[in-house]
Write a protein that holds these residues in place. Structure first.
Motif, PDB file in Angstrom:
ATOM      1  N   GLU A 132       0.844  -1.207   0.000  1.00 58.76           N
ATOM      2  CA  GLU A 132       0.000   0.000   0.000  1.00 58.76           C
ATOM      3  C   GLU A 132       0.877   1.254   0.000  1.00 58.76           C
ATOM      4  O   GLU A 132       1.013   1.978   0.986  1.00 58.76           O
ATOM      5  CB  GLU A 132      -0.963   0.002   1.187  1.00 58.76           C
ATOM      6  CG  GLU A 132      -2.157   0.925   0.979  1.00 58.76           C
ATOM      7  CD  GLU A 132      -3.048   0.496  -0.180  1.00 58.76           C
ATOM      8  OE1 GLU A 132      -2.645   0.690  -1.349  1.00 58.76           O
ATOM      9  OE2 GLU A 132      -4.145  -0.032   0.067  1.00 58.76           O
ATOM     10  N   ASP A 134       0.675   4.153  -1.244  1.00 59.73           N
ATOM     11  CA  ASP A 134       0.158   5.499  -0.992  1.00 59.73           C
ATOM     12  C   ASP A 134       0.268   5.859   0.485  1.00 59.73           C
ATOM     13  O   ASP A 134       0.271   7.039   0.836  1.00 59.73           O
ATOM     14  CB  ASP A 134      -1.300   5.608  -1.449  1.00 59.73           C
ATOM     15  CG  ASP A 134      -1.402   5.888  -2.932  1.00 59.73           C
ATOM     16  OD1 ASP A 134      -1.477   7.062  -3.309  1.00 59.73           O
ATOM     17  OD2 ASP A 134      -1.375   4.926  -3.718  1.00 59.73           O
ATOM     18  N   SER A 160      -0.180  -1.928  -4.369  1.00 60.00           N
ATOM     19  CA  SER A 160      -1.381  -1.298  -3.826  1.00 60.00           C
ATOM     20  C   SER A 160      -2.595  -2.218  -3.847  1.00 60.00           C
ATOM     21  O   SER A 160      -2.633  -3.207  -4.579  1.00 60.00           O
ATOM     22  CB  SER A 160      -1.734  -0.049  -4.654  1.00 60.00           C
ATOM     23  OG  SER A 160      -0.592   0.697  -4.989  1.00 60.00           O
ATOM     24  N   GLY A 162      -5.553  -0.620  -4.518  1.00 60.57           N
ATOM     25  CA  GLY A 162      -6.483   0.135  -5.350  1.00 60.57           C
ATOM     26  C   GLY A 162      -7.517   0.871  -4.521  1.00 60.57           C
ATOM     27  O   GLY A 162      -8.353   1.600  -5.055  1.00 60.57           O
ATOM     28  N   TYR A 175      -5.716   8.463  -4.919  1.00 63.86           N
ATOM     29  CA  TYR A 175      -4.554   7.595  -4.744  1.00 63.86           C
ATOM     30  C   TYR A 175      -3.749   7.544  -6.032  1.00 63.86           C
ATOM     31  O   TYR A 175      -4.278   7.757  -7.123  1.00 63.86           O
ATOM     32  CB  TYR A 175      -4.968   6.189  -4.308  1.00 63.86           C
ATOM     33  CG  TYR A 175      -5.534   5.308  -5.402  1.00 63.86           C
ATOM     34  CD1 TYR A 175      -4.726   4.389  -6.063  1.00 63.86           C
ATOM     35  CD2 TYR A 175      -6.868   5.385  -5.773  1.00 63.86           C
ATOM     36  CE1 TYR A 175      -5.231   3.584  -7.061  1.00 63.86           C
ATOM     37  CE2 TYR A 175      -7.386   4.584  -6.767  1.00 63.86           C
ATOM     38  CZ  TYR A 175      -6.565   3.679  -7.413  1.00 63.86           C
ATOM     39  OH  TYR A 175      -7.070   2.891  -8.409  1.00 63.86           O
ATOM     40  N   GLY A 177      -1.497   4.758  -6.580  1.00 62.92           N
ATOM     41  CA  GLY A 177      -1.361   3.356  -6.963  1.00 62.92           C
ATOM     42  C   GLY A 177       0.051   3.049  -7.418  1.00 62.92           C
ATOM     43  O   GLY A 177       1.034   3.511  -6.833  1.00 62.92           O
ATOM     44  N   GLY A 200      -3.223  -0.748  -9.111  1.00 62.46           N
ATOM     45  CA  GLY A 200      -3.710   0.588  -8.813  1.00 62.46           C
ATOM     46  C   GLY A 200      -3.385   1.569  -9.917  1.00 62.46           C
ATOM     47  O   GLY A 200      -2.236   1.971 -10.072  1.00 62.46           O
ATOM     48  N   GLY A 201      -4.390   1.907 -10.726  1.00 59.40           N
ATOM     49  CA  GLY A 201      -4.231   2.972 -11.707  1.00 59.40           C
ATOM     50  C   GLY A 201      -3.762   2.561 -13.086  1.00 59.40           C
ATOM     51  O   GLY A 201      -3.592   3.416 -13.954  1.00 59.40           O
TER      52      GLY A 201
END
Length: 239
Positions: A132, A134, A160, A162, A175, A177, A200-201
């Protein structure tokens, strides 16, 4: 293996949003089958259903545990992992205890990741460890996590969930990601037997190609259809 199929086999098709229903699971498993992705990544209660829906395909079933906040006790995460494996999951994506990482309690993190990794391997599953990024954003902390995951024999490190939304100065949540600098840092600091997963992203073909270039062999995505259809258009038929 064609270029498109190679890219499809990087994707863990994510079916994790809290609002998703059993009908949504059926629809998304059809997407996973159509594009022959590496795996689906599902919520714990969905594992047995996903296994049935993907029977006689090459799409693996993965499951998240301690998701998305990572707050469960170690014994609970181990129980979740064992239950998912018994239900048919062969890949487990675990979230670390984020607060423990932020306070530098590396002994706890090593015990936690080690316990889940041992349980997964005992049950024939691989484990991916979600940092994680972020929240756990300092380079020194990410490097330490990579070292711990290497030491205890985890199979993947992952950026991440997400769902790691951080509150900005404007009061709004967002975020980042998976970022290329973090992926490159993680790739550089894991051992030779530990792989890297972006999550994530990543929503476009160019995004997938970028994380591949950064050293990732897996990528979590909800935009699988968009990514692979774009790849077919650019590189040719999926086959």
């Amino acid at each position: 293996m064609s270029k498109v199929h190679e890219l499809a086999k990087m994707i863990d098709h994510s079916i994790l949003h809290p609002t998703l229903t059993d009908e949504d699971l059926k629809r998304e498993c059809e997407v996973a089958k159509k594009y022959d992705v590496a795996s689906v990544c599902v919520k714990p209660y969905m594992v047995s259903s996903a296994v049935a829906l993907l029977k006689d395909t090459n799409v693996l079933v993965g499951c998240v545990i301690g998701f998305p906040a990572g707050n469960s006790k170690i014994a609970v995460k181990v129980f979740e992992a064992e239950t998912a494996c018994h239900d048919g999951a062969v890949e487990i994506d675990m979230v670390i205890n984020i607060g423990k990482a932020l306070q530098g309690d590396w002994e706890y993190i090593e015990e936690e990741v080690g316990a889940v990794t041992k349980a997964c391997h005992k049950n024939g599953a691989i484990v991916k460890v979600i940092f994680e990024t972020d929240y756990v954003a300092k380079e020194a902390d990410l490097i330490k996590l990579c070292e711990i995951c290497t030491k205890v024999g985890a199979d993947y490190v992952k950026t991440s969930t997400g769902f790691g939304f951080a509150k900005g100065d404007d009061g709004k949540y967002s975020y980042e990601g998976a970022t290329i600098p973090n992926l490159e840092l993680m790739k550089k600091n894991v051992g030779p037997h530990v792989k890297v997963k972006a999550a994530g992203g990543v929503r476009t073909l160019d995004g997938l190609l970028a994380v591949k270039k950064a050293g990732c062999t897996r990528c979590g995505a909800t935009a699988t259809k968009t990514i692979i259809e774009e790849a077919i258009e650019r590189f040719g038929d999926h086959g």
